[in-house]
Scaffold this motif. Structure first.
Motif, mmCIF file in Angstrom:
data_model
loop_
_atom_site.group_PDB
_atom_site.id
_atom_site.type_symbol
_atom_site.label_atom_id
_atom_site.label_comp_id
_atom_site.label_asym_id
_atom_site.label_seq_id
_atom_site.Cartn_x
_atom_site.Cartn_y
_atom_site.Cartn_z
ATOM 1 N N VAL A 128 -7.332 -24.521 56.752
ATOM 2 C CA VAL A 128 -6.446 -24.287 55.604
ATOM 3 C C VAL A 128 -7.192 -24.420 54.278
ATOM 4 O O VAL A 128 -6.726 -23.913 53.251
ATOM 5 C CB VAL A 128 -5.227 -25.242 55.668
ATOM 6 C CG1 VAL A 128 -5.575 -26.635 55.190
ATOM 7 C CG2 VAL A 128 -4.047 -24.685 54.871
ATOM 8 N N PRO A 176 -9.270 -17.337 48.657
ATOM 9 C CA PRO A 176 -9.333 -16.027 48.010
ATOM 10 C C PRO A 176 -10.507 -15.900 47.035
ATOM 11 O O PRO A 176 -10.819 -16.831 46.290
ATOM 12 C CB PRO A 176 -7.990 -15.944 47.256
ATOM 13 C CG PRO A 176 -7.068 -16.837 48.036
ATOM 14 C CD PRO A 176 -7.939 -17.970 48.506
ATOM 15 N N LEU A 177 -11.137 -14.746 47.086
ATOM 16 C CA LEU A 177 -12.193 -14.371 46.134
ATOM 17 C C LEU A 177 -11.902 -12.940 45.737
ATOM 18 O O LEU A 177 -11.939 -12.048 46.582
ATOM 19 C CB LEU A 177 -13.575 -14.476 46.794
ATOM 20 C CG LEU A 177 -14.750 -13.902 45.998
ATOM 21 C CD1 LEU A 177 -14.987 -14.682 44.715
ATOM 22 C CD2 LEU A 177 -16.030 -13.889 46.852
ATOM 23 N N TYR A 178 -11.580 -12.718 44.470
ATOM 24 C CA TYR A 178 -11.153 -11.371 44.088
ATOM 25 C C TYR A 178 -11.404 -11.108 42.611
ATOM 26 O O TYR A 178 -11.390 -12.024 41.788
ATOM 27 C CB TYR A 178 -9.669 -11.162 44.417
ATOM 28 C CG TYR A 178 -8.726 -12.139 43.741
ATOM 29 C CD1 TYR A 178 -8.570 -13.429 44.225
ATOM 30 C CD2 TYR A 178 -7.985 -11.765 42.609
ATOM 31 C CE1 TYR A 178 -7.713 -14.328 43.614
ATOM 32 C CE2 TYR A 178 -7.125 -12.661 41.989
ATOM 33 C CZ TYR A 178 -6.989 -13.937 42.497
ATOM 34 O OH TYR A 178 -6.147 -14.835 41.885
ATOM 35 N N ARG A 179 -11.632 -9.808 42.339
ATOM 36 C CA ARG A 179 -11.771 -9.367 40.958
ATOM 37 C C ARG A 179 -10.434 -9.495 40.240
ATOM 38 O O ARG A 179 -9.377 -9.204 40.802
ATOM 39 C CB ARG A 179 -12.189 -7.891 40.914
ATOM 40 C CG ARG A 179 -13.653 -7.642 41.215
ATOM 41 C CD ARG A 179 -14.561 -7.933 40.031
ATOM 42 N NE ARG A 179 -14.380 -7.024 38.930
ATOM 43 C CZ ARG A 179 -14.989 -5.853 38.802
ATOM 44 N NH1 ARG A 179 -15.826 -5.456 39.736
ATOM 45 N NH2 ARG A 179 -14.779 -5.096 37.741
ATOM 46 N N LEU A 224 -10.574 -18.953 44.304
ATOM 47 C CA LEU A 224 -9.368 -19.750 44.071
ATOM 48 C C LEU A 224 -9.256 -20.915 45.052
ATOM 49 O O LEU A 224 -9.036 -20.724 46.246
ATOM 50 C CB LEU A 224 -8.138 -18.853 44.197
ATOM 51 C CG LEU A 224 -6.828 -19.510 43.769
ATOM 52 C CD1 LEU A 224 -6.817 -19.772 42.270
ATOM 53 C CD2 LEU A 224 -5.634 -18.657 44.163
ATOM 54 N N THR A 241 -6.983 -23.465 44.724
ATOM 55 C CA THR A 241 -5.742 -24.210 44.471
ATOM 56 C C THR A 241 -4.648 -23.932 45.499
ATOM 57 O O THR A 241 -3.638 -24.634 45.510
ATOM 58 C CB THR A 241 -5.178 -23.859 43.079
ATOM 59 O OG1 THR A 241 -4.846 -22.463 43.060
ATOM 60 C CG2 THR A 241 -6.203 -24.155 41.994
ATOM 61 N N ALA A 242 -4.823 -22.917 46.347
ATOM 62 C CA ALA A 242 -3.756 -22.533 47.273
ATOM 63 C C ALA A 242 -3.948 -23.219 48.623
ATOM 64 O O ALA A 242 -4.219 -22.598 49.640
ATOM 65 C CB ALA A 242 -3.730 -21.006 47.434
ATOM 66 N N ASN A 243 -3.797 -24.531 48.593
ATOM 67 C CA ASN A 243 -3.914 -25.342 49.819
ATOM 68 C C ASN A 243 -3.086 -26.612 49.633
ATOM 69 O O ASN A 243 -2.547 -26.841 48.543
ATOM 70 C CB ASN A 243 -5.401 -25.634 50.100
ATOM 71 C CG ASN A 243 -6.021 -26.518 49.038
ATOM 72 O OD1 ASN A 243 -5.489 -27.582 48.699
ATOM 73 N ND2 ASN A 243 -7.143 -26.095 48.479
ATOM 74 N N ARG A 266 -4.212 -28.665 46.574
ATOM 75 C CA ARG A 266 -4.398 -27.922 45.333
ATOM 76 C C ARG A 266 -5.714 -28.192 44.617
ATOM 77 O O ARG A 266 -5.788 -28.107 43.386
ATOM 78 C CB ARG A 266 -3.199 -28.149 44.392
ATOM 79 C CG ARG A 266 -1.930 -27.518 44.941
ATOM 80 C CD ARG A 266 -0.692 -27.870 44.173
ATOM 81 N NE ARG A 266 -0.747 -27.534 42.772
ATOM 82 C CZ ARG A 266 0.230 -27.737 41.915
ATOM 83 N NH1 ARG A 266 1.370 -28.289 42.347
ATOM 84 N NH2 ARG A 266 0.115 -27.411 40.668
ATOM 85 N N LEU A 284 -3.294 -18.110 32.931
ATOM 86 C CA LEU A 284 -1.853 -18.023 33.175
ATOM 87 C C LEU A 284 -1.325 -16.634 32.839
ATOM 88 O O LEU A 284 -0.678 -15.978 33.661
ATOM 89 C CB LEU A 284 -1.114 -19.080 32.350
ATOM 90 C CG LEU A 284 0.418 -19.003 32.398
ATOM 91 C CD1 LEU A 284 0.932 -19.252 33.821
ATOM 92 C CD2 LEU A 284 1.050 -20.005 31.425
ATOM 93 N N ALA A 316 -3.774 -13.752 34.776
ATOM 94 C CA ALA A 316 -4.097 -13.861 36.200
ATOM 95 C C ALA A 316 -2.974 -14.545 36.973
ATOM 96 O O ALA A 316 -3.042 -14.633 38.204
ATOM 97 C CB ALA A 316 -5.408 -14.613 36.390
ATOM 98 N N GLY A 317 -1.961 -15.032 36.264
ATOM 99 C CA GLY A 317 -0.849 -15.694 36.954
ATOM 100 C C GLY A 317 -1.254 -16.977 37.653
ATOM 101 O O GLY A 317 -0.652 -17.367 38.644
ATOM 102 N N LEU A 318 -2.275 -17.647 37.130
ATOM 103 C CA LEU A 318 -2.779 -18.853 37.784
ATOM 104 C C LEU A 318 -2.509 -20.096 36.946
ATOM 105 O O LEU A 318 -2.848 -20.147 35.764
ATOM 106 C CB LEU A 318 -4.293 -18.728 38.019
ATOM 107 C CG LEU A 318 -4.724 -17.593 38.958
ATOM 108 C CD1 LEU A 318 -6.251 -17.522 39.024
ATOM 109 C CD2 LEU A 318 -4.123 -17.781 40.350
ATOM 110 N N VAL A 319 -1.895 -21.082 37.580
ATOM 111 C CA VAL A 319 -1.700 -22.387 36.964
ATOM 112 C C VAL A 319 -2.901 -23.248 37.342
ATOM 113 O O VAL A 319 -3.109 -23.535 38.523
ATOM 114 C CB VAL A 319 -0.402 -23.044 37.468
ATOM 115 C CG1 VAL A 319 -0.284 -24.464 36.926
ATOM 116 C CG2 VAL A 319 0.806 -22.201 37.078
#
Lengths: 304, 304
Positions: free
Chosen positions: B5, B10-13, B29, B31-33, B36, B254, B257-260
């Motif tokens: 987990v 994720p690894l993305y442009r 990224l 933080t998605a676990n 966090r 934010l 990229a919509g990332l907190v």
């Protein structure tokens, strides 16, 4: 055929949400990719097949996410992409469609008007029309989410899936019912855009005169008969939720999971909020299907 | 030994960021676990080894993320976990450490005081002290991020890494320098907590009398000599950024990229904002290393 950047997305327990929701919650996160929604799983299939057969152009109607995804997938394969969308779609989605190099045509009506216009363009120009939820690639793309859920050897009892046109629900649902039939497949739609849910309940297509919801990604009015047939095979339930539950779900996902989601992606949490008894003590997976929002609206919805 | 987990994140442009930053930007990224942050990559190693050798307890000092990660990893393996933290650490981090079942001891001073107290507890009770960045497992855990970056067959020119104690930078840096030596390894620290950067520049340990930054995750004052030795081997540069650049970076992540993200995770973007010419036209990866924030502070920083 699907770029790996869209596959094997995060799936994880989110304990900070659990005390608020009264059940175990896992998130399947479809926002951490170049188009911030699950839609590219399907458009990758579409674009691969088109490019492989020598096609050069493609058109779709989109509430905003399919268009971004098709633009991304088409750009990488040299396809000329046209997207038809409602002028009322979120500016963030429209801007991103343009930024990805697609030709964007706006219609004054809603998503159903965009569908009509896209079909007319396809006929006029003799190019492939991608019809979300009807075209099997869009469902197969979504089905890869189901495969990833099943491969994770899940302990979960139910999957909560946003219901719009039906690609996500039928795609995931078919896999779950084939490979993990004990898991409940629950579709969630806004009360303000209930056409497919009403259709599922009555086992015949029910259309609505208008759609009124902030969940722009699922605001259709004319269910596709073939998609309803599929949904009747795989959905265990279809529930409707209130707008205030959707915003409450968005707030919970922000405050306790650190996730910025669009309204459609909060439908699963909204369903739990409206029926805690049903889910108490169970383990649900909610598919966080998209994160494309206009930030001003998002801040208003989440009380920021 | 690491729960999947936490791996293959994720690894993305992120093209929406690129027009604002003037360079190609990929996000790694973390933080998605369930905790966090990236820290569980290391604590999974620590806890596996301890449980495998029959140990029953472990203690660490933490700015907040290591403690959550060790609590998570220890809970799954039946270890008794004690975390020592500063009373000034973000409440969200402290609450989550408790919620994960660890014993939390708060000290009145800063992170360096917590380190002293944790060492005293370890001596008193005869249990393993986990020292972040010094203990090789914490660096090896972070190094798995480097492996994932290299396996992605990257086209990128530079990796931007938050610099605190040094585990993240030395872990990723060693892998990059071994397997992709042409990629620049750039460490980023706040001007208000510059001890490790000053040490790297002077090639000797430099301590500071205080740390004053919102980037709580990297606010150390006493660099560990052995970690500095490692950092001198693998870092191509270490830069300092202003607080306003950190908040600007959080806002960009934010809004586009919509990332907190927590402040430490915005250091890479902050570095680009402060030196656009350096990065113009290049492709950078920024490691979004954590997303644990107090939402009130976060809303204030991001102008929500």
């Amino acid at each position: 055929m699907i770029d790996p950047v869209f596959l094997d997305t995060p799936l994880y327990r989110c304990e900070a949400l659990e005390s608020r929701l009264g059940c175990a919650v896992s998130v399947k996160l479809e926002t951490a990719n170049p188009v911030r929604s699950f839609k590219a799983r399907g458009t990758e299939l579409v674009a691969s097949l088109l490019a492989g057969s020598g096609q050069q152009a493609v058109v779709c109607a989109s509430a905003g996410n399919l268009g971004q995804a098709l633009a991304w997938s088409g750009r990488g394969r040299g396809l000329d992409v046209t997207v038809v969308a409602s002028r009322r779609a979120p500016a963030a989605k429209l801007d991103r469609i343009r930024a990805l190099g697609a030709r964007l045509e706006l219609v004054d009506g809603d998503f159903e008007m965009a569908r009509e216009r896209a079909a007319a363009i396809a006929r006029r120009d003799g190019v492939r029309l991608v019809e979300d939820s009807l075209d099997i690639e869009t469902c197969e793309g979504a089905a890869t989410i189901g495969l990833e859920l099943v491969e994770a050897a899940p302990s979960f009892d139910a999957v909560l899936i946003a219901l719009g046109g039906g690609a996500l629900a039928t795609g995931i649902g078919h896999v779950i019912k084939a490979l993990a039939p004990g898991v409940e497949v629950i579709c969630v739609q806004p009360q303000g855009a209930p056409a497919m849910t009403l259709s599922w309940r009555e086992r015949r297509v029910v259309t609505t005169g208008s759609a009124d919801t902030i969940a722009d990604g699922v605001a259709g009015r004319f269910p596709i008969p073939a998609v309803l047939d599929d949904l009747l095979l795989v959905a265990d339930d279809a529930v409707l939720v209130r707008e205030e539950s959707i915003t409450a779900g968005m707030r919970l996902l922000l405050d306790h999971a650190g996730l910025v989601v669009e309204p459609s992606a909060a439908l699963g949490v909204a369903a739990v909020l409206e029926d805690r008894d049903r889910f108490a003590g169970r383990h649900v997976v909610t598919v966080v299907c998209g994160g494309n929002v206009d930030m001003d609206a998002y801040r208003r919805w989440t009380g920021g």
